[in-house]
Design an enzyme around this catalytic site. Structure first.
Site, PDB file in Angstrom:
ATOM      1  N   HIS A  22      -9.541   1.354   4.710  1.00  0.00           N
ATOM      2  CA  HIS A  22      -8.268   1.543   5.413  1.00  0.00           C
ATOM      3  C   HIS A  22      -8.487   2.502   6.578  1.00  0.00           C
ATOM      4  O   HIS A  22      -9.269   3.454   6.473  1.00  0.00           O
ATOM      5  CB  HIS A  22      -7.208   2.100   4.451  1.00  0.00           C
ATOM      6  CG  HIS A  22      -5.845   2.075   5.069  1.00  0.00           C
ATOM      7  ND1 HIS A  22      -5.432   3.045   5.943  1.00  0.00           N
ATOM      8  CD2 HIS A  22      -4.834   1.180   4.981  1.00  0.00           C
ATOM      9  CE1 HIS A  22      -4.210   2.744   6.365  1.00  0.00           C
ATOM     10  NE2 HIS A  22      -3.828   1.616   5.788  1.00  0.00           N
ATOM     11  N   SER A  66       3.184  -2.104  10.300  1.00  0.00           N
ATOM     12  CA  SER A  66       4.629  -2.195  10.505  1.00  0.00           C
ATOM     13  C   SER A  66       5.201  -3.581  10.182  1.00  0.00           C
ATOM     14  O   SER A  66       6.100  -4.063  10.876  1.00  0.00           O
ATOM     15  CB  SER A  66       5.001  -1.752  11.925  1.00  0.00           C
ATOM     16  OG  SER A  66       4.616  -0.403  12.134  1.00  0.00           O
ATOM     17  N   GLY A 122       2.289   2.341  10.645  1.00  0.00           N
ATOM     18  CA  GLY A 122       3.249   3.428  10.466  1.00  0.00           C
ATOM     19  C   GLY A 122       3.962   3.839  11.751  1.00  0.00           C
ATOM     20  O   GLY A 122       4.625   4.869  11.803  1.00  0.00           O
ATOM     21  N   GLU A 151      -6.878   4.890   7.654  1.00  0.00           N
ATOM     22  CA  GLU A 151      -6.659   6.317   7.351  1.00  0.00           C
ATOM     23  C   GLU A 151      -7.878   6.916   6.654  1.00  0.00           C
ATOM     24  O   GLU A 151      -8.218   8.073   6.864  1.00  0.00           O
ATOM     25  CB  GLU A 151      -5.376   6.467   6.512  1.00  0.00           C
ATOM     26  CG  GLU A 151      -4.138   6.279   7.390  1.00  0.00           C
ATOM     27  CD  GLU A 151      -2.943   5.661   6.698  1.00  0.00           C
ATOM     28  OE1 GLU A 151      -2.873   5.673   5.459  1.00  0.00           O
ATOM     29  OE2 GLU A 151      -2.064   5.137   7.417  1.00  0.00           O
ATOM     30  N   ASN A 183       0.872  -1.178   0.000  1.00  0.00           N
ATOM     31  CA  ASN A 183       0.000   0.000   0.000  1.00  0.00           C
ATOM     32  C   ASN A 183       0.905   1.222   0.000  1.00  0.00           C
ATOM     33  O   ASN A 183       1.498   1.560   1.024  1.00  0.00           O
ATOM     34  CB  ASN A 183      -0.888  -0.039   1.263  1.00  0.00           C
ATOM     35  CG  ASN A 183      -1.686   1.244   1.442  1.00  0.00           C
ATOM     36  OD1 ASN A 183      -1.778   2.058   0.540  1.00  0.00           O
ATOM     37  ND2 ASN A 183      -2.267   1.410   2.632  1.00  0.00           N
ATOM     38  N   TRP A 184       1.036   1.834  -1.173  1.00  0.00           N
ATOM     39  CA  TRP A 184       1.985   2.952  -1.300  1.00  0.00           C
ATOM     40  C   TRP A 184       1.491   4.219  -0.603  1.00  0.00           C
ATOM     41  O   TRP A 184       2.255   5.155  -0.411  1.00  0.00           O
ATOM     42  CB  TRP A 184       2.237   3.264  -2.779  1.00  0.00           C
ATOM     43  CG  TRP A 184       2.988   2.197  -3.519  1.00  0.00           C
ATOM     44  CD1 TRP A 184       3.492   1.024  -3.009  1.00  0.00           C
ATOM     45  CD2 TRP A 184       3.339   2.213  -4.918  1.00  0.00           C
ATOM     46  NE1 TRP A 184       4.120   0.311  -4.012  1.00  0.00           N
ATOM     47  CE2 TRP A 184       4.046   1.010  -5.181  1.00  0.00           C
ATOM     48  CE3 TRP A 184       3.131   3.110  -5.957  1.00  0.00           C
ATOM     49  CZ2 TRP A 184       4.543   0.707  -6.459  1.00  0.00           C
ATOM     50  CZ3 TRP A 184       3.614   2.797  -7.223  1.00  0.00           C
ATOM     51  CH2 TRP A 184       4.315   1.612  -7.467  1.00  0.00           C
ATOM     52  N   LYS A 185       0.217   4.287  -0.295  1.00  0.00           N
ATOM     53  CA  LYS A 185      -0.371   5.503   0.300  1.00  0.00           C
ATOM     54  C   LYS A 185      -0.061   6.707  -0.601  1.00  0.00           C
ATOM     55  O   LYS A 185       0.033   6.569  -1.810  1.00  0.00           O
ATOM     56  CB  LYS A 185       0.120   5.687   1.735  1.00  0.00           C
ATOM     57  CG  LYS A 185      -0.073   4.427   2.574  1.00  0.00           C
ATOM     58  CD  LYS A 185       0.098   4.651   4.041  1.00  0.00           C
ATOM     59  CE  LYS A 185      -0.098   3.320   4.772  1.00  0.00           C
ATOM     60  NZ  LYS A 185      -0.100   3.441   6.202  1.00  0.00           N
ATOM     61  N   GLY A 209       2.681  -1.163   4.270  1.00  0.00           N
ATOM     62  CA  GLY A 209       2.755   0.249   3.905  1.00  0.00           C
ATOM     63  C   GLY A 209       4.187   0.678   3.656  1.00  0.00           C
ATOM     64  O   GLY A 209       4.753   0.442   2.582  1.00  0.00           O
ATOM     65  N   GLY A 210       4.801   1.282   4.664  1.00  0.00           N
ATOM     66  CA  GLY A 210       6.133   1.864   4.523  1.00  0.00           C
ATOM     67  C   GLY A 210       7.148   0.957   3.840  1.00  0.00           C
ATOM     68  O   GLY A 210       7.875   1.388   2.933  1.00  0.00           O
ATOM     69  N   GLU A 218      -5.634  -4.725  10.561  1.00  0.00           N
ATOM     70  CA  GLU A 218      -4.580  -3.725  10.749  1.00  0.00           C
ATOM     71  C   GLU A 218      -4.855  -2.933  12.020  1.00  0.00           C
ATOM     72  O   GLU A 218      -5.605  -1.946  11.990  1.00  0.00           O
ATOM     73  CB  GLU A 218      -4.549  -2.758   9.566  1.00  0.00           C
ATOM     74  CG  GLU A 218      -4.274  -3.411   8.239  1.00  0.00           C
ATOM     75  CD  GLU A 218      -3.678  -2.416   7.245  1.00  0.00           C
ATOM     76  OE1 GLU A 218      -2.565  -2.674   6.782  1.00  0.00           O
ATOM     77  OE2 GLU A 218      -4.300  -1.382   6.975  1.00  0.00           O
TER      78      GLU A 218
HETATM   79  P1  PGA Z   1       2.671   0.312   7.598  1.00  0.00           P
HETATM   80  O1  PGA Z   1       1.211   0.539   6.978  1.00  0.00           O
HETATM   81  O2  PGA Z   1       3.187  -0.991   7.054  1.00  0.00           O
HETATM   82  O3  PGA Z   1       3.475   1.493   7.158  1.00  0.00           O
HETATM   83  O4  PGA Z   1       2.495   0.254   9.091  1.00  0.00           O
HETATM   84  C1  PGA Z   1       0.334  -0.527   6.767  1.00  0.00           C
HETATM   85  C2  PGA Z   1      -0.945  -0.017   6.155  1.00  0.00           C
HETATM   86  O5  PGA Z   1      -1.378   1.083   6.506  1.00  0.00           O
HETATM   87  O6  PGA Z   1      -1.559  -0.688   5.310  1.00  0.00           O
END
Ligand code: PGA
Length: 249
Positions: free
Chosen positions: A94, A211, A172, A96, A9-11, A232-233, A166
Site C-alpha cells: 500500500h 476515493s 484519501g 502508505e 481497507n480500514w487502515k 478506504g474511507g 491506487e
Molecule cells: P480511500 O483509500 O478510499 O480513502 O481514498 C483507498 C486506499 O488507500 O486503499
C-alpha cells in the site's frame, strides 16, 4: 472469466464496538448474487472479524504482513499468523506503507511471497504520485512496480494475487481518478502482464483504489479493465460500502 471484488481497507481505524456495528450492518445488506467482498482490518481485530463474518459472504484480510516467517522481528506479524485467523487476503505495498514505512519494491515483493507461502491472496498495490503523473511518468512507475513482482515471482504467481491500482494523489483526498484515467492505467498493467503470459493477464483482477465512493463506483466498475475496488474511507461507513459492493454486483 474475471469477476469483481470489492475490498475495504480500514487502515488505522476501528474499535470493538464500531467494527461490530459496521459488520452487522453489512451482513444485513448483503446483495443477492453478491460480488466477492472482503474487509482488511487491523491485526488485533482479526479474531473479532472472523467471529462476526465466518459463514457470511464477506471474506477478510490483513493490511500488511511481515516478509519474514518467524524470528527476532519485534512488532512484525507473519502471514502464517493472520492465516490462522482465517484471512483470505493480505494487502501488500500500500502506498502508505511504501511512503511512510519504507517499503521498497523489493520488500513488497518479499511480502507478496510471504503471503503466498501461507496460502493468502496478496492484494498488490501500485500507483504513481501526483508529481510522477504531472511529469508524465505514470507508466514508467507502474512498469517498475509490476516488473519488480513479475520478474521475481513469475507470471504464474502473479495470477494467484490481485493487483490494486491506487494513484497516490487520489487516496484519501476525495480526488478520484476519472474512469478513463483508471481504465488507461489498468489496460497498461494488463498489457504488461500479458507480455509475459496472456492467460494470466486475462484472468488477473485489477482493482481501482483512491476515493471510491457510492457515487462514482458504478462508473469506475463499468470500465472493461476495472475489476472492482479497494476502498478506504468509504469502507468505514456501512451504507456507503454496501452501495459500492452493490455497484460491483
Ligand atoms: P480511500 O483509500 O478510499 O480513502 O481514498 C483507498 C486506499 O488507500 O486503499
Amino acid at each position: 472469466m474475471r469477476s469483481k471484488l470489492v475490498a475495504g481497507n480500514w487502515k488505522l481505524n476501528g474499535s470493538l464496538a464500531a467494527n461490530e456495528a459496521l459488520l452487522r450492518s453489512l451482513i444485513r445488506n448483503i446483495p443477492a448474487n453478491a460480488a466477492a467482498c472482503a474487509v482488511c482490518a487491523p491485526y488485533p481485530y482479526l479474531a473479532q472479524v472472523r467471529e462476526l463474518l465466518q459463514g457470511s459472504a464477506i471474506a477478510w484480510g490483513s493490511q500488511d504482513v511481515s516478509r519474514h516467517d518467524k524470528g527476532a522481528y519485534t512488532g512484525d506479524v507473519s502471514a502464517q499468523m493472520v492465516a490462522e485467523f482465517g484471512c483470505r487476503y493480505a494487502i501488500v505495498g500500500h502506498s502508505e506503507r511504501r511512503t511512510l514505512f519504507g517499503d521498497t519494491d523489493a520488500i513488497v515483493v518479499e511480502k507478496y511471497a510471504a503471503a503466498r507461502r501461507s496460502g493468502l491472496t496478496p492484494i498488490f498495490c501500485i500507483g504513481e504520485t501526483l508529481e510522477e503523473r504531472e511529469a508524465g511518468a505514470t507508466e514508467k512507475v507502474l512498469e517498475r512496480q509490476v516488473r519488480a513482482l513479475l520478474e521475481k515471482t513469475g507470471a504464474r504467481e502473479v495470477a494467484a494475487g490481485v493487483v490494486a491500482y491506487e494513484p497516490v494523489w487520489a487516496i484519501g483526498t476525495g480526488k478520484t481518478a476519472t474512469a478513463v484515467q483508471a481504465q488507461e492505467a489498468h489496460a497498461f498493467v494488463r498489457a504488461l502482464v500479458a507480455s509475459k503470459d496472456g492467460g494470466v493477464a486475462r484472468d488477473l483482477r485489477i482493482l481501482y483504489g483512491g476515493s471510491v465512493k457510492a457515487s462514482n463506483a458504478k462508473e469506475l466498475f463499468s470500465m472493461p479493465d476495472v475489476d472492482g475496488g479497494l476502498v478506504g474511507g468509504a469502507s468505514l461507513v456501512a451504507d456507503e460500502f454496501a452501495a459500492i459492493w452493490l455497484a460491483a454486483t
